[in-house]
Design a protein around this motif. Structure first.
Motif, PDB file in Angstrom:
ATOM      1  N   GLU A  88       0.829  -1.213   0.000  1.00 22.27           N
ATOM      2  CA  GLU A  88       0.000   0.000   0.000  1.00 22.27           C
ATOM      3  C   GLU A  88       0.859   1.258   0.000  1.00 22.27           C
ATOM      4  O   GLU A  88       0.597   2.209  -0.751  1.00 22.27           O
ATOM      5  N   SER A  89       1.877   1.303   0.841  1.00 23.27           N
ATOM      6  CA  SER A  89       2.687   2.519   0.939  1.00 23.27           C
ATOM      7  C   SER A  89       3.503   2.749  -0.324  1.00 23.27           C
ATOM      8  O   SER A  89       3.630   3.892  -0.794  1.00 23.27           O
ATOM      9  N   ILE A  90       4.054   1.674  -0.903  1.00 26.58           N
ATOM     10  CA  ILE A  90       4.826   1.827  -2.133  1.00 26.58           C
ATOM     11  C   ILE A  90       3.938   2.273  -3.275  1.00 26.58           C
ATOM     12  O   ILE A  90       4.297   3.166  -4.059  1.00 26.58           O
ATOM     13  N   HIS A  91       2.758   1.668  -3.389  1.00 24.12           N
ATOM     14  CA  HIS A  91       1.844   2.063  -4.466  1.00 24.12           C
ATOM     15  C   HIS A  91       1.431   3.524  -4.319  1.00 24.12           C
ATOM     16  O   HIS A  91       1.409   4.283  -5.308  1.00 24.12           O
ATOM     17  N   THR A  92       1.136   3.927  -3.113  1.00 24.99           N
ATOM     18  CA  THR A  92       0.711   5.316  -2.885  1.00 24.99           C
ATOM     19  C   THR A  92       1.815   6.294  -3.254  1.00 24.99           C
ATOM     20  O   THR A  92       1.575   7.285  -3.954  1.00 24.99           O
ATOM     21  N   ARG A  93       3.041   6.029  -2.797  1.00 19.64           N
ATOM     22  CA  ARG A  93       4.137   6.964  -3.067  1.00 19.64           C
ATOM     23  C   ARG A  93       4.508   6.979  -4.545  1.00 19.64           C
ATOM     24  O   ARG A  93       4.671   8.051  -5.152  1.00 19.64           O
ATOM     25  N   ALA A  94       4.635   5.819  -5.174  1.00 19.37           N
ATOM     26  CA  ALA A  94       5.003   5.774  -6.592  1.00 19.37           C
ATOM     27  C   ALA A  94       3.924   6.427  -7.456  1.00 19.37           C
ATOM     28  O   ALA A  94       4.233   7.150  -8.406  1.00 19.37           O
ATOM     29  N   SER A  95       2.665   6.167  -7.130  1.00 18.12           N
ATOM     30  CA  SER A  95       1.566   6.761  -7.881  1.00 18.12           C
ATOM     31  C   SER A  95       1.563   8.273  -7.755  1.00 18.12           C
ATOM     32  O   SER A  95       1.347   8.992  -8.740  1.00 18.12           O
ATOM     33  N   SER A  96       1.813   8.779  -6.562  1.00 18.24           N
ATOM     34  CA  SER A  96       1.812  10.234  -6.349  1.00 18.24           C
ATOM     35  C   SER A  96       2.917  10.928  -7.129  1.00 18.24           C
ATOM     36  O   SER A  96       2.809  12.112  -7.455  1.00 18.24           O
ATOM     37  N   LEU A  97       3.978  10.184  -7.448  1.00 17.60           N
ATOM     38  CA  LEU A  97       5.099  10.736  -8.205  1.00 17.60           C
ATOM     39  C   LEU A  97       4.962  10.482  -9.703  1.00 17.60           C
ATOM     40  O   LEU A  97       5.846  10.841 -10.476  1.00 17.60           O
ATOM     41  N   GLY A  98       3.867   9.846 -10.109  1.00 17.34           N
ATOM     42  CA  GLY A  98       3.620   9.594 -11.521  1.00 17.34           C
ATOM     43  C   GLY A  98       4.466   8.498 -12.121  1.00 17.34           C
ATOM     44  O   GLY A  98       4.661   8.442 -13.346  1.00 17.34           O
ATOM     45  N   GLY A 104       9.967   7.017 -14.888  1.00 19.31           N
ATOM     46  CA  GLY A 104       9.274   8.295 -14.764  1.00 19.31           C
ATOM     47  C   GLY A 104      10.268   9.427 -14.893  1.00 19.31           C
ATOM     48  O   GLY A 104      11.419   9.225 -15.322  1.00 19.31           O
ATOM     49  N   GLY A 105       9.832  10.620 -14.531  1.00 19.58           N
ATOM     50  CA  GLY A 105      10.731  11.763 -14.547  1.00 19.58           C
ATOM     51  C   GLY A 105      11.917  11.530 -13.620  1.00 19.58           C
ATOM     52  O   GLY A 105      11.788  10.890 -12.573  1.00 19.58           O
ATOM     53  N   THR A 106      13.072  12.060 -14.013  1.00 15.00           N
ATOM     54  CA  THR A 106      14.299  11.785 -13.258  1.00 15.00           C
ATOM     55  C   THR A 106      14.169  12.160 -11.791  1.00 15.00           C
ATOM     56  O   THR A 106      14.495  11.364 -10.901  1.00 15.00           O
ATOM     57  N   GLN A 107      13.677  13.360 -11.506  1.00 18.35           N
ATOM     58  CA  GLN A 107      13.573  13.780 -10.114  1.00 18.35           C
ATOM     59  C   GLN A 107      12.555  12.949  -9.362  1.00 18.35           C
ATOM     60  O   GLN A 107      12.760  12.613  -8.188  1.00 18.35           O
ATOM     61  N   ALA A 108      11.470  12.589 -10.031  1.00 17.50           N
ATOM     62  CA  ALA A 108      10.442  11.769  -9.376  1.00 17.50           C
ATOM     63  C   ALA A 108      11.005  10.401  -8.985  1.00 17.50           C
ATOM     64  O   ALA A 108      10.750   9.906  -7.878  1.00 17.50           O
ATOM     65  N   VAL A 109      11.771   9.795  -9.885  1.00 17.81           N
ATOM     66  CA  VAL A 109      12.369   8.497  -9.575  1.00 17.81           C
ATOM     67  C   VAL A 109      13.361   8.620  -8.425  1.00 17.81           C
ATOM     68  O   VAL A 109      13.377   7.798  -7.502  1.00 17.81           O
ATOM     69  N   ARG A 110      14.177   9.667  -8.461  1.00 23.32           N
ATOM     70  CA  ARG A 110      15.160   9.841  -7.386  1.00 23.32           C
ATOM     71  C   ARG A 110      14.461  10.133  -6.052  1.00 23.32           C
ATOM     72  O   ARG A 110      14.909   9.669  -4.995  1.00 23.32           O
ATOM     73  N   ASP A 111      13.369  10.873  -6.085  1.00 23.73           N
ATOM     74  CA  ASP A 111      12.613  11.133  -4.857  1.00 23.73           C
ATOM     75  C   ASP A 111      12.032   9.837  -4.295  1.00 23.73           C
ATOM     76  O   ASP A 111      12.030   9.623  -3.076  1.00 23.73           O
ATOM     77  N   PHE A 112      11.543   8.978  -5.186  1.00 26.70           N
ATOM     78  CA  PHE A 112      10.998   7.694  -4.731  1.00 26.70           C
ATOM     79  C   PHE A 112      12.084   6.851  -4.072  1.00 26.70           C
ATOM     80  O   PHE A 112      11.869   6.265  -3.004  1.00 26.70           O
ATOM     81  N   MET A 113      13.247   6.787  -4.708  1.00 26.02           N
ATOM     82  CA  MET A 113      14.322   5.974  -4.136  1.00 26.02           C
ATOM     83  C   MET A 113      14.791   6.540  -2.801  1.00 26.02           C
ATOM     84  O   MET A 113      15.102   5.777  -1.876  1.00 26.02           O
TER      85      MET A 113
END
Length: 245
Positions: free
Chosen positions: A23-33, A51-60
């Motif tokens: 649930e938490s991973i899906h929510t965060r990844a989805s919010s970052l597109g 996804g976008g470079t910054q979005a992927v780095r923010d997720f990681m």
């Protein structure tokens, strides 16, 4: 212009809260597109996201805040478009199916060899102790057909869960050699290396990071063709760009 960042990563680590993580991973990844696939099991995590470079780095950065994933080091490549149609986060029995319960990488890895060292061994035809080196492709036959290391052993597997039976047939051919198991990103060859050791082979390594990390650090040396990936890019060339046929 290649503005989309693609990452693949895995880690074998004991997880007892896959439902909450899903649930938490899906929510965060989805919010970052982000789009792609994340697999969770009691033995660990396996992910492919874009996804976008910054979005992927923010997720990681968010994911690594969990100490179980703090050392997660993804392989990176860039593309012009996102090669996934949607985001999926799934819970599985294994993050890579082998059907051999005694193989538990979350309890300890097999020894690994990095890409530059393997390239040096292949240049010489032997390892640092003078032992002949063979590379063992642990991928499915259709993946191997898109490209592999020169002279790699290919057991024409239909699925990875066939690996254990194939070893019993071919084990004697590996005796006395240094065996380096490899796959796309490291996950299959990690389990394979542990099974090879369980079967009594003494000089076994996994290729750290798989073919994708080899491409990143070494390029095409000792490799012919491309590397099949399970997204809309299909096959990557040694420069990590989609292979044009």
């Amino acid at each position: 212009m290649s503005s989309v960042l693609n990452i693949s990563a895995y880690r074998f680590v004991a997880l007892s809260d896959c439902g909450r993580l899903r649930e938490s991973i899906h929510t965060r990844a989805s919010s970052l597109g982000l789009r792609g696939t994340v697999l969770l099991a009691e033995e660990g995590i396996n992910l492919f996201l874009a996804g976008g470079t910054q979005a992927v780095r923010d997720f990681m950065q968010w994911l690594r805040a969990d100490e179980r994933f703090a050392d997660l080091m993804p392989k990176e490549s860039f593309s012009a478009t996102v090669p996934f149609r949607r985001l999926k986060v799934k819970i599985k029995r294994e993050i890579i199916r082998m059907n051999h319960p005694t193989i538990r990488p979350q309890l300890g890895r097999a020894p690994a060899v990095d890409a530059p060292t393997l390239a040096r061994w292949l240049d010489a035809g032997h390892d640092d102790e003078g032992r002949p080196v063979v590379t063992l492709d642990t991928r499915n036959a259709f993946e191997v057909d898109h490209g592999t290391f020169d002279g790699a052993i290919d057991w024409r597997l239909a699925k990875f869960s066939d690996f254990c039976a194939a070893l019993q047939t071919h084990r004697d051919a590996l005796a006395g050699k240094t065996v380096v198991s490899f796959c796309t990103g490291g996950i299959r060859c990690e389990k394979a290396a542990l099974y090879l050791r369980e079967a009594g082979l003494d000089h076994v390594y996994q290729l750290d990071g798989g073919i994708l990390k080899y491409f990143e650090l070494v390029g095409e040396r000792h490799y012919r063709g491309g590397c099949f990936v399970f997204d809309e890019r299909e096959v990557l060339a040694p420069d990590l760009q989609p292979l044009r046929t």
